[in-house]
Design a protein around this motif. Sequence first.
Motif, PDB file in Angstrom:
ATOM      1  N   PRO A  32       5.395  -3.867   2.315  1.00  0.00           N
ATOM      2  CA  PRO A  32       4.325  -4.086   1.943  1.00  0.00           C
ATOM      3  C   PRO A  32       3.669  -5.760   2.032  1.00  0.00           C
ATOM      4  O   PRO A  32       2.925  -5.989   1.763  1.00  0.00           O
ATOM      5  CB  PRO A  32       4.435  -4.031   0.372  1.00  0.00           C
ATOM      6  CG  PRO A  32       5.970  -3.144   0.184  1.00  0.00           C
ATOM      7  CD  PRO A  32       6.537  -3.328   1.614  1.00  0.00           C
TER       8      PRO A  32
ATOM      9  N   ASP B 290       0.710  -8.451   6.619  1.00  0.00           N
ATOM     10  CA  ASP B 290      -0.741  -8.409   6.254  1.00  0.00           C
ATOM     11  C   ASP B 290      -1.633  -7.318   6.883  1.00  0.00           C
ATOM     12  O   ASP B 290      -1.138  -6.496   7.953  1.00  0.00           O
ATOM     13  CB  ASP B 290      -1.344  -9.639   6.612  1.00  0.00           C
ATOM     14  CG  ASP B 290      -1.207 -10.159   8.245  1.00  0.00           C
ATOM     15  OD1 ASP B 290      -1.012  -9.123   8.988  1.00  0.00           O
ATOM     16  OD2 ASP B 290      -1.066 -11.293   8.402  1.00  0.00           O
ATOM     17  N   ASP B 291      -3.030  -7.311   6.793  1.00  0.00           N
ATOM     18  CA  ASP B 291      -3.919  -6.343   7.116  1.00  0.00           C
ATOM     19  C   ASP B 291      -3.967  -6.369   9.113  1.00  0.00           C
ATOM     20  O   ASP B 291      -4.182  -5.352   9.460  1.00  0.00           O
ATOM     21  CB  ASP B 291      -5.195  -6.442   6.585  1.00  0.00           C
ATOM     22  CG  ASP B 291      -5.366  -5.895   5.471  1.00  0.00           C
ATOM     23  OD1 ASP B 291      -4.260  -5.336   4.745  1.00  0.00           O
ATOM     24  OD2 ASP B 291      -6.543  -5.968   4.847  1.00  0.00           O
TER      25      ASP B 291
ATOM     26  N   ASN C  14       3.151   2.900   3.483  1.00  0.00           N
ATOM     27  CA  ASN C  14       3.074   1.551   3.241  1.00  0.00           C
ATOM     28  C   ASN C  14       1.945   1.409   1.835  1.00  0.00           C
ATOM     29  O   ASN C  14       1.013   2.074   1.962  1.00  0.00           O
ATOM     30  CB  ASN C  14       2.589   0.491   4.312  1.00  0.00           C
ATOM     31  CG  ASN C  14       2.578  -1.026   3.860  1.00  0.00           C
ATOM     32  OD1 ASN C  14       2.092  -1.365   2.708  1.00  0.00           O
ATOM     33  ND2 ASN C  14       3.057  -1.869   4.762  1.00  0.00           N
ATOM     34  N   PRO C  15       2.439   0.899   0.965  1.00  0.00           N
ATOM     35  CA  PRO C  15       1.404   0.962  -0.427  1.00  0.00           C
ATOM     36  C   PRO C  15       0.058   0.035  -0.407  1.00  0.00           C
ATOM     37  O   PRO C  15      -0.532   0.401  -1.042  1.00  0.00           O
ATOM     38  CB  PRO C  15       2.438   0.430  -1.383  1.00  0.00           C
ATOM     39  CG  PRO C  15       3.538  -0.465  -0.757  1.00  0.00           C
ATOM     40  CD  PRO C  15       3.808   0.337   0.520  1.00  0.00           C
ATOM     41  N   ARG C  16       0.299  -0.678   0.803  1.00  0.00           N
ATOM     42  CA  ARG C  16      -0.992  -1.692   1.118  1.00  0.00           C
ATOM     43  C   ARG C  16      -1.634  -1.263   2.290  1.00  0.00           C
ATOM     44  O   ARG C  16      -2.597  -1.730   2.736  1.00  0.00           O
ATOM     45  CB  ARG C  16      -0.497  -3.033   1.486  1.00  0.00           C
ATOM     46  CG  ARG C  16       0.148  -3.627   0.099  1.00  0.00           C
ATOM     47  CD  ARG C  16       0.215  -5.093   0.091  1.00  0.00           C
ATOM     48  NE  ARG C  16      -0.947  -5.852   0.660  1.00  0.00           N
ATOM     49  CZ  ARG C  16      -1.212  -6.351   1.561  1.00  0.00           C
ATOM     50  NH1 ARG C  16      -0.363  -6.117   2.634  1.00  0.00           N
ATOM     51  NH2 ARG C  16      -2.522  -7.097   1.931  1.00  0.00           N
TER      52      ARG C  16
ATOM     53  N   ARG D  13      -0.107   4.611  -1.316  1.00  0.00           N
ATOM     54  CA  ARG D  13      -1.454   4.092  -1.325  1.00  0.00           C
ATOM     55  C   ARG D  13      -2.324   4.885  -1.948  1.00  0.00           C
ATOM     56  O   ARG D  13      -3.432   4.882  -2.672  1.00  0.00           O
ATOM     57  CB  ARG D  13      -1.914   3.874   0.071  1.00  0.00           C
ATOM     58  CG  ARG D  13      -3.293   3.174   0.160  1.00  0.00           C
ATOM     59  CD  ARG D  13      -3.371   2.031  -0.400  1.00  0.00           C
ATOM     60  NE  ARG D  13      -4.928   1.472  -0.377  1.00  0.00           N
ATOM     61  CZ  ARG D  13      -5.776   1.653  -1.339  1.00  0.00           C
ATOM     62  NH1 ARG D  13      -5.592   2.536  -2.271  1.00  0.00           N
ATOM     63  NH2 ARG D  13      -6.852   1.270  -1.391  1.00  0.00           N
TER      64      ARG D  13
ATOM     65  N   SER E 221      -2.008   5.028  -5.663  1.00  0.00           N
ATOM     66  CA  SER E 221      -2.474   3.871  -6.532  1.00  0.00           C
ATOM     67  C   SER E 221      -3.961   3.660  -6.263  1.00  0.00           C
ATOM     68  O   SER E 221      -4.607   2.651  -6.715  1.00  0.00           O
ATOM     69  CB  SER E 221      -1.816   2.569  -5.826  1.00  0.00           C
ATOM     70  OG  SER E 221      -2.311   2.261  -4.525  1.00  0.00           O
TER      71      SER E 221
END
Length: 511
Positions: free
Chosen positions: A284, A287-288, A309-311, A333, A336
């Motif tokens: 996590p 970065d993007d 990946n939770p992000r 993801r 959430s």
Amino acid sequence: MDPLLCGLAGNPALPVALVDGLIALADPDIDDELARRDDLGRAQAITLAARDEAGGVLLAYEGLLTAADADPTAQPRVALALLDQRAGDPAWARLLAASPVVAHRERLAACPGLPPDVVETLAADPDVGVVVELALWGEPDVAARLARHPHAEVRRAVAANETTPPEVLAALVGGEALPPARHCLVCDREEPPFAHSPDCPRPDCELRPGASCDGSHESTALDILRAALENPATPAEAAAGFADHPSMLLRWALAARPGLPPQAYARLAVDPTPGVRADLASNPAIDDTLIRVLAGDSSPDVRRALAHNPRVPLDVLADLTATTRIGAMPLPRIASATAAEVEELARSPHAAVRALLARRRDLPDGIRDALADDPDAKVVAAVAAHPGLTEARLHAMVDRHSAQVLTGTAANPDATPAVLERVARHRPPVRKALREIARHPRATAPALLPCLADARFRPLAARHPALPPEMVVELLSDPAAPVAEAAAANPSLPLAVMEVLTRRAIDGQAS
């Protein structure tokens, strides 16, 4: 082992008097089953523990024994189990620290809250395995002191101990602030230089595969670095420099760490080892920008890890479903996702995306029902086990998609007996659906009959309390021992039969 008596010993409906009768048999296999019962009284637990030390350990961890019930001399493993829960007598620790049995001293070294004098005794133990356990589980001050131990294996344990102070872990990674180790497990046993073959034919050899020592304890030194890099307490700035280390194992140890500088993550993103990139993809902390780079990775394992990946952005996740088999695991993801995102996902033109959403089990009623009415069978199969679906809707799902949705339908906690019976009657049988029926609390005897007909699920169905008592009694004579044992454990077994089985065993032992 008598399967009927072992099953009976685990039967939750067995009366106290019959439990006492089975305890009186003093059979090790039956005792093991009895020790796992949820309704044991303290007197029963004490009797079982006194007879079998392994059972006593289990009962100690279940909280059924106290310090007054254990003798550290007669049953040291029970005493150690109580010490491990801080429920033992501290005086036992002093006694066990002098035990001639190394395994007992090792187990003691892993116990929390030991008296300081016992810790000192264990730290000076002549067997390095005892000191290793102390280094692995000891308090921060103990770990800090043992980081300077002359044996490299002890330092490896310190590096893995998450209570080790960060500055000590940084020293283990850097190496400059500590005196060099003088021993390792390899040079304890072999004259350097020595490399242990991964295919070592010696049955008594305890060295790790690939262990080696040329005098510098190199394989253990690498293990120390790896343990420290995997330890979340190690400062990120001390770990970051290993992102381009020649050892793949050290780079891999970094990939899942949070808090590294972006440059370190960028180097790991182009690592030649797919496993390193996969662990990085699920981290996590990336970065993007890096997420979008990894979304185009050539390895499906990397892309699959990225989906977990939770992000991961939802648009990237949607793209991943087109190129990667993600599996049936719920995705963080998706779990959430906000209410607005849930609505957006439910309207996705991609069935694979709707199926990912359908695996959630907390969807609003309207979205749940819309997914249950979805034209795509994979979406419906994913939502079929969602609580709250009505009997009519479950039947409609089966009408439209038949075998494709039967397993999820059978797993639905709100599936009615009528739904379960319909699923059980399907021809050809869907085996995974039968497994779900066999353990479903709402299953009826008609639904369980096809499960009994399948050898794989016959023991599971034989234990189901919905079976008629006469059928349970009949299954006691099944030629397959697991089926007979499961029937004996069935709470629907008539009390009179329980009494007959117990009395027969007692009389047989007396004769």
